[in-house]
Design a protein around this motif. Structure first.
Motif: not given
Ligand code: ADP
Ligand code: ADP
Length: 225
Positions: A31, A177, A181, A200
């Motif tokens: 990310f 998030r 993931q 984040l």
């Protein structure tokens, strides 16, 4: 070789340079946040990655292939905009199914995949509603579902939280998030909000006036000399 490798990317509109010599990478499942003041070129950079606008020169290597010559469809990249950009005359279901219909999937396949992504963003009960019957946060979750349903290789998020009030913003931030993931989805997130970036990201790329000025994770970025 990184999953995404952006090399020496340049973009101008007429005589105006929007960004120059952009170099950054993202690993699979990472990310990465592009953080910088309004007007520094973040949105334009995302649009260039998605293929919504052209670059002057440079390379965008995704999974070993330069995608600069490819159409947006062939790039298989998902994008979410600050303003949701939903189709107002289509239901939630219709909005989410749209990309799959374009790709000519079967009705059964579409139904299943739309159901799956609506569950992921916790909007199953809203499938038959229209955008004007939803809150801003719900609209953004529909936009997220719509971008995920085609199983993109890369997810681009252009200030997706900026139009929302603080409580909803936190909720959606955590949801983004979690989903990212869960799917191990390589994500590039654009924001001018330092707190969003710090909470984040796996890694932050700092931009200013069309250039990358620093990169690092939340721990190292603000402690380096
Ligand atoms: P950010 O996302 O960081 O706020 P943008 O990429 O939206 O920055 O804009 C960067 C600069 O490029 C701004 O000065 C903006 O006015 C200009 N710009 C954006 N899009 C265009 C366009 N299509 N044509 C000309 N200038 C543009
Ligand atoms: P491309 O980058 O592929 O040429 P765009 O849709 O980004 O396509 O822009 C086409 C042209 O329209 C640009 O060269 C620019 O001059 C003009 N343009 C588009 N949006 C803006 C804007 N927000 N401000 C100024 N000019 C713009």
């Amino acid at each position: 070789m990184s999953y995404l490798n952006v090399k020496q990317l340049n973009k101008s509109y007429g005589p105006t340079q929007i960004f120059q010599q952009i170099d950054f990478t993202a690993n699979e499942g990472e990310f990465v946040t592009l953080l910088g003041p309004s007007g520094c070129g973040k949105s334009t950079l995302l649009r260039c990655l998605a293929g919504l606008t052209s670059v002057d020169d440079g390379e965008i290597i995704l999974q070993g292939q330069d995608i600069v010559p490819l159409t947006p469809q062939k790039r298989a990249i998902g994008m979410v905009f600050q303003s949701y950009a939903l189709f107002p005359n289509m239901t939630v279901e219709g909005n989410v199914a749209f990309g799959l219909k374009m790709q000519k999937h079967t009705a059964a396949e579409i139904r299943q995949r739309v159901g799956e992504v609506l569950a992921l963003v916790e909007l199953n009960e809203y499938a038959r509603r229209y955008p004007h019957q939803l809150s801003g946060g719900q609209c953004q979750r529909v936009a997220l579902a719509r971008s995920l349903v085609t199983r993109p290789r890369l997810l681009l998020l252009d200030e997706p939280l900026s139009a929302l009030d603080a409580r909803i913003r936190r909720h959606l931030r955590d949801q983004i998030r979690r989903i990212q993931q869960e799917l191990n989805l390589t994500t590039i997130f654009v924001t001018h909000d330092q707190e969003e970036a710090l909470t984040l990201s796996d890694r932050i790329v700092l931009m200013n006036r069309g250039k990358i000025v620093q990169q690092g994770n939340a721990e190292t970025l603000y402690t380096q000399p």
